[in-house]
Scaffold this motif. Structure first.
Motif, PDB file in Angstrom:
ATOM      1  N   GLU A 178     -10.956   4.753   1.177  1.00 53.54           N
ATOM      2  CA  GLU A 178     -10.784   5.205  -0.010  1.00 53.54           C
ATOM      3  C   GLU A 178      -9.286   5.082  -0.352  1.00 53.54           C
ATOM      4  OE1 GLU A 178     -13.352   8.277   2.445  1.00 53.54           O
ATOM      5  OE2 GLU A 178     -11.975   6.684   2.748  1.00 53.54           O
ATOM      6  N   ALA A 179      -8.378   5.060   0.264  1.00 52.55           N
ATOM      7  CA  ALA A 179      -6.868   4.682  -0.025  1.00 52.55           C
ATOM      8  C   ALA A 179      -6.735   3.125  -0.380  1.00 52.55           C
ATOM      9  CB  ALA A 179      -5.941   5.161   1.213  1.00 52.55           C
ATOM     10  N   MET A 180      -7.608   2.221   0.212  1.00 50.74           N
ATOM     11  CA  MET A 180      -7.474   0.935  -0.211  1.00 50.74           C
ATOM     12  C   MET A 180      -7.691   0.910  -1.551  1.00 50.74           C
ATOM     13  SD  MET A 180      -8.950  -0.699   3.370  1.00 50.74           S
ATOM     14  CE  MET A 180      -9.445  -2.178   2.712  1.00 50.74           C
ATOM     15  N   GLU A 181      -9.063   1.477  -2.064  1.00 51.65           N
ATOM     16  CA  GLU A 181      -9.677   1.374  -3.212  1.00 51.65           C
ATOM     17  C   GLU A 181      -8.737   1.929  -4.177  1.00 51.65           C
ATOM     18  OE1 GLU A 181     -12.258  -0.236  -4.056  1.00 51.65           O
ATOM     19  OE2 GLU A 181     -13.326  -0.653  -2.082  1.00 51.65           O
ATOM     20  N   ALA A 182      -8.069   3.023  -3.880  1.00 51.50           N
ATOM     21  CA  ALA A 182      -7.053   3.767  -4.975  1.00 51.50           C
ATOM     22  C   ALA A 182      -6.070   2.772  -5.075  1.00 51.50           C
ATOM     23  CB  ALA A 182      -6.689   5.060  -4.082  1.00 51.50           C
ATOM     24  N   ALA A 183      -5.503   2.095  -4.080  1.00 54.65           N
ATOM     25  CA  ALA A 183      -4.374   1.573  -4.140  1.00 54.65           C
ATOM     26  C   ALA A 183      -4.717   0.180  -5.045  1.00 54.65           C
ATOM     27  CB  ALA A 183      -3.885   0.696  -2.781  1.00 54.65           C
ATOM     28  N   ALA A 184      -6.033  -0.394  -4.888  1.00 54.45           N
ATOM     29  CA  ALA A 184      -6.349  -1.761  -5.606  1.00 54.45           C
ATOM     30  C   ALA A 184      -6.420  -1.233  -7.225  1.00 54.45           C
ATOM     31  CB  ALA A 184      -7.714  -2.016  -5.419  1.00 54.45           C
ATOM     32  N   ARG A 185      -6.899   0.024  -7.511  1.00 54.48           N
ATOM     33  CA  ARG A 185      -7.015   0.452  -8.959  1.00 54.48           C
ATOM     34  C   ARG A 185      -5.435   0.351  -9.475  1.00 54.48           C
ATOM     35  NH1 ARG A 185     -11.083   3.776  -6.704  1.00 54.48           N
ATOM     36  NH2 ARG A 185      -9.544   5.464  -6.544  1.00 54.48           N
ATOM     37  N   VAL A 186      -4.741   0.860  -8.806  1.00 55.59           N
ATOM     38  CA  VAL A 186      -3.083   0.942  -9.100  1.00 55.59           C
ATOM     39  C   VAL A 186      -2.672  -0.368  -9.343  1.00 55.59           C
ATOM     40  CG1 VAL A 186      -0.901   1.834  -8.605  1.00 55.59           C
ATOM     41  CG2 VAL A 186      -2.860   3.337  -8.199  1.00 55.59           C
ATOM     42  N   TYR A 187      -2.765  -1.155  -8.347  1.00 55.96           N
ATOM     43  CA  TYR A 187      -1.960  -2.451  -8.400  1.00 55.96           C
ATOM     44  C   TYR A 187      -2.919  -3.718  -9.104  1.00 55.96           C
ATOM     45  CZ  TYR A 187       1.725   0.154  -5.706  1.00 55.96           C
ATOM     46  OH  TYR A 187       2.570   0.702  -5.286  1.00 55.96           O
ATOM     47  N   GLY A 188      -4.151  -3.511  -9.231  1.00 54.92           N
ATOM     48  CA  GLY A 188      -4.722  -4.446  -9.810  1.00 54.92           C
ATOM     49  C   GLY A 188      -5.140  -5.758  -8.812  1.00 54.92           C
ATOM     50  N   LEU A 189      -5.101  -5.263  -7.354  1.00 56.71           N
ATOM     51  CA  LEU A 189      -5.307  -6.419  -6.385  1.00 56.71           C
ATOM     52  C   LEU A 189      -6.540  -6.002  -5.755  1.00 56.71           C
ATOM     53  CD1 LEU A 189      -1.597  -6.312  -4.956  1.00 56.71           C
ATOM     54  CD2 LEU A 189      -2.757  -8.272  -6.406  1.00 56.71           C
ATOM     55  N   PRO A 190      -7.264  -6.883  -4.921  1.00 55.37           N
ATOM     56  CA  PRO A 190      -8.371  -6.853  -4.136  1.00 55.37           C
ATOM     57  C   PRO A 190      -7.979  -5.684  -3.276  1.00 55.37           C
ATOM     58  CG  PRO A 190      -8.188  -8.897  -4.555  1.00 55.37           C
ATOM     59  CD  PRO A 190      -6.921  -8.383  -5.018  1.00 55.37           C
ATOM     60  N   ALA A 191      -9.218  -4.702  -2.833  1.00 52.82           N
ATOM     61  CA  ALA A 191      -8.769  -3.600  -2.034  1.00 52.82           C
ATOM     62  C   ALA A 191      -8.402  -4.395  -0.481  1.00 52.82           C
ATOM     63  CB  ALA A 191     -10.230  -2.803  -1.826  1.00 52.82           C
ATOM     64  N   ASP A 192      -8.820  -5.518  -0.251  1.00 52.37           N
ATOM     65  CA  ASP A 192      -8.710  -6.009   1.096  1.00 52.37           C
ATOM     66  C   ASP A 192      -7.235  -6.613   1.272  1.00 52.37           C
ATOM     67  OD1 ASP A 192     -10.935  -5.582   2.365  1.00 52.37           O
ATOM     68  OD2 ASP A 192     -11.819  -7.651   1.841  1.00 52.37           O
ATOM     69  N   GLN A 236      -4.238   9.287  -0.946  1.00 46.61           N
ATOM     70  CA  GLN A 236      -5.115   9.087  -2.432  1.00 46.61           C
ATOM     71  C   GLN A 236      -4.187  10.101  -3.435  1.00 46.61           C
ATOM     72  OE1 GLN A 236      -8.871  10.125   0.042  1.00 46.61           O
ATOM     73  NE2 GLN A 236      -9.599   9.715  -1.862  1.00 46.61           N
ATOM     74  N   ALA A 237      -3.689  11.363  -2.877  1.00 47.77           N
ATOM     75  CA  ALA A 237      -2.995  12.009  -4.008  1.00 47.77           C
ATOM     76  C   ALA A 237      -1.609  11.290  -4.743  1.00 47.77           C
ATOM     77  CB  ALA A 237      -2.594  13.521  -3.278  1.00 47.77           C
ATOM     78  N   VAL A 238      -0.809  10.624  -3.932  1.00 49.27           N
ATOM     79  CA  VAL A 238       0.304   9.707  -4.399  1.00 49.27           C
ATOM     80  C   VAL A 238      -0.335   8.743  -5.257  1.00 49.27           C
ATOM     81  CG1 VAL A 238       1.921   8.482  -3.730  1.00 49.27           C
ATOM     82  CG2 VAL A 238       1.588  10.601  -2.474  1.00 49.27           C
ATOM     83  N   LEU A 239      -1.299   8.028  -4.724  1.00 46.78           N
ATOM     84  CA  LEU A 239      -1.669   6.836  -5.630  1.00 46.78           C
ATOM     85  C   LEU A 239      -2.362   7.107  -6.956  1.00 46.78           C
ATOM     86  CD1 LEU A 239      -3.157   4.814  -2.561  1.00 46.78           C
ATOM     87  CD2 LEU A 239      -1.205   4.076  -4.162  1.00 46.78           C
ATOM     88  N   GLU A 240      -2.924   8.331  -6.873  1.00 48.54           N
ATOM     89  CA  GLU A 240      -3.704   8.737  -8.023  1.00 48.54           C
ATOM     90  C   GLU A 240      -2.730   9.780  -9.014  1.00 48.54           C
ATOM     91  OE1 GLU A 240      -7.284  10.576  -6.331  1.00 48.54           O
ATOM     92  OE2 GLU A 240      -8.037   8.246  -5.858  1.00 48.54           O
ATOM     93  N   ASP A 241      -1.581   9.847  -8.502  1.00 42.94           N
ATOM     94  CA  ASP A 241      -0.749  10.901  -9.365  1.00 42.94           C
ATOM     95  C   ASP A 241      -0.445  10.530 -10.845  1.00 42.94           C
ATOM     96  OD1 ASP A 241       0.824  13.282 -10.136  1.00 42.94           O
ATOM     97  OD2 ASP A 241       2.644  12.018  -9.254  1.00 42.94           O
ATOM     98  N   THR A 242      -0.847  11.140 -11.797  1.00 40.78           N
ATOM     99  CA  THR A 242      -0.625  11.026 -13.118  1.00 40.78           C
ATOM    100  C   THR A 242       0.586  11.951 -13.699  1.00 40.78           C
ATOM    101  OG1 THR A 242      -2.210  12.284 -13.862  1.00 40.78           O
ATOM    102  CG2 THR A 242      -2.664   9.925 -13.498  1.00 40.78           C
ATOM    103  N   SER A 243       1.235  12.672 -12.923  1.00 35.10           N
ATOM    104  CA  SER A 243       2.378  13.550 -13.417  1.00 35.10           C
ATOM    105  C   SER A 243       3.589  13.208 -13.420  1.00 35.10           C
ATOM    106  CB  SER A 243       2.518  14.837 -12.296  1.00 35.10           C
ATOM    107  OG  SER A 243       3.304  14.293 -11.400  1.00 35.10           O
TER     108      SER A 243
END
Length: 281
Positions: free
Chosen positions: A61-75, A261-268
Motif C-alpha cells: 500500500e505504501a509502494m502504491e502511495a509513493a508511486a502516486r506521489v512521485y509518478g514512478l512505478p510502484a516497483d 501512507q499518512a505522510v505520503l497522502e498528506d495534503t495539509s
C-alpha cells in the motif's frame, strides 16, 4: 561511548549519568522537537484496528502511495523497518554484487561505514569537510569529484544530501550533474533531511531518479517518529525488485505502514509550516 554508537539510547545514557531516562534531554539526535504532527498521531491510533491481521508482506500500500506521489512505478520503492535496515541491506547486496569498495563522504552517519564493514566491503573515508560561506555549488562539485578521482568504477558512494552534521546541500540539478560526471559509480544519496530543504521538486532527486542512484528517505527527522521505524529507498525497478526480495516478509508493521501512507497522502500545510518554523529558529 564507542564512536559508532548511536544517539537516542536513553537507557545507556541514563546509566552513564546515573539518572532516570525521563529526566534527560537528548541533544544527540536531530528530530523535530515539537514531536509528530496530529494527522500522523491519528493515523497511528487508527492502525490499532488492524493489529489482528498481518500487514502486507512488503508494504505494498505504501509502494502504491509513493508511486502516486512521485509518478514512478510502484516497483521502484522498497520500504523497510527504518532506513537503518535498508542501509545494512544495501551493504550486503553491494558485497554480493562484487562492488570493489564503498566510499563514504565525511562527515557522515556512522552506520554507512559500519554496515559496509560488517558486510566485508572495503570502506574509504573521503573528508569533504563543512561547506564554507561563499562556496558555490560548482565549488562543491569540483571538491567532490576531486575526492573521488581514485575511486574505481563500479564502487558505491554514500552521500547525505543535505549533509548531517555539515549542512551541505546540493540542489537536484547540481546533484544530478555530479552523478552524470561519474556514471560508473553507484550513488547512494541519503535524503533524510531533504524535506527541510524544500518541497521534493527543489530538494530531492526522486522525481528525476537517475539510473545510477539509490535514494534513501526517512520519517524519523521531519515527522518525528523514530520509534515507529519506517524508511524507504527508491531506485531503478529491476534493482529494487531484486533487493526487496532480500527483505523478510512483514518487515513493515501495521503502525509503520499507516504512518507511511499518512505522510505520503498528506495534503495539509504541515510541511510548509514546519519549514517556516525551522527557518525562524
Amino acid at each position: 561511548m564507542k564512536p559508532e554508537a548511536h544517539g537516542g539510547d536513553r537507557l545507556r545514557m541514563a546509566a552513564l549519568a546515573g539518572r532516570a531516562p525521563d529526566s534527560l534531554l537528548d541533544f544527540s539526535v536531530n528530530v523535530r522537537p515539537e514531536g509528530a504532527p496530529e494527522f500522523l498521531r491519528l493515523a497511528l491510533c487508527r492502525a490499532l484496528d488492524h493489529i489482528s491481521a498481518y500487514p502486507s508482506p512488503h508494504a505494498e500500500e505504501a509502494m502504491e502511495a509513493a508511486a502516486r506521489v512521485y509518478g514512478l512505478p510502484a516497483d521502484c520503492f522498497v520500504f523497510g523497518n527504518g532506513t537503518n535496515e535498508l542501509i545494512h541491506l544495501l551493504a550486503r547486496v553491494l558485497k554480493e554484487d562484487g562492488v570493489p569498495c564503498a566510499a563514504v563522504i565525511e562527515p557522515a552517519f556512522s552506520e554507512y561505514a559500519l554496515a559496509c564493514g560488517l558486510a566485508g566491503l572495503e570502506v574509504r573515508h573521503l573528508d569533504c569537510g563543512v561547506r564554507r560561506d561563499g562556496d558555490s555549488d560548482e565549488d562543491m562539485l569540483r571538491q567532490l569529484l576531486s575526492l573521488l578521482a581514485d575511486v574505481p568504477p563500479r564502487a558505491a558512494v554514500w552521500l547525505a544530501n543535505p549533509g548531517n552534521p555539515s549542512g551541505s546541500f546540493l540542489p537536484p540539478a547540481s546533484c544530478r550533474r555530479l552523478l552524470e560526471a561519474r556514471p560508473d559509480l553507484l550513488w547512494i544519496i541519503d535524503e533524510a533531511f531533504a524535506a527541510y530543504a524544500g518541497p521534493d521538486d527543489v530538494s530531492s532527486l526522486i522525481p528525476q531518479l537517475p539510473d545510477n542512484a539509490v535514494l534513501l528517505r526517512s520519517l524519523t527527522k521531519f515527522h518525528a517518529v523514530p520509534g515507529v521505524r519506517l524508511g524507504y529507498m527508491v531506485t531503478q525497478e529491476e534493482r529494487a525488485r531484486r533487493w526487496r526480495g532480500r527483505l523478510p516478509a512483514w518487515s513493515v508493521n501495521a503502525f509503520a505502514l499507516a504512518a507511511a501512507q499518512a505522510v505520503l497522502e498528506d495534503t495539509s500545510d504541515f510541511a510548509e509550516r514546519t519549514r517556516d518554523e525551522n527557518n525562524r529558529r
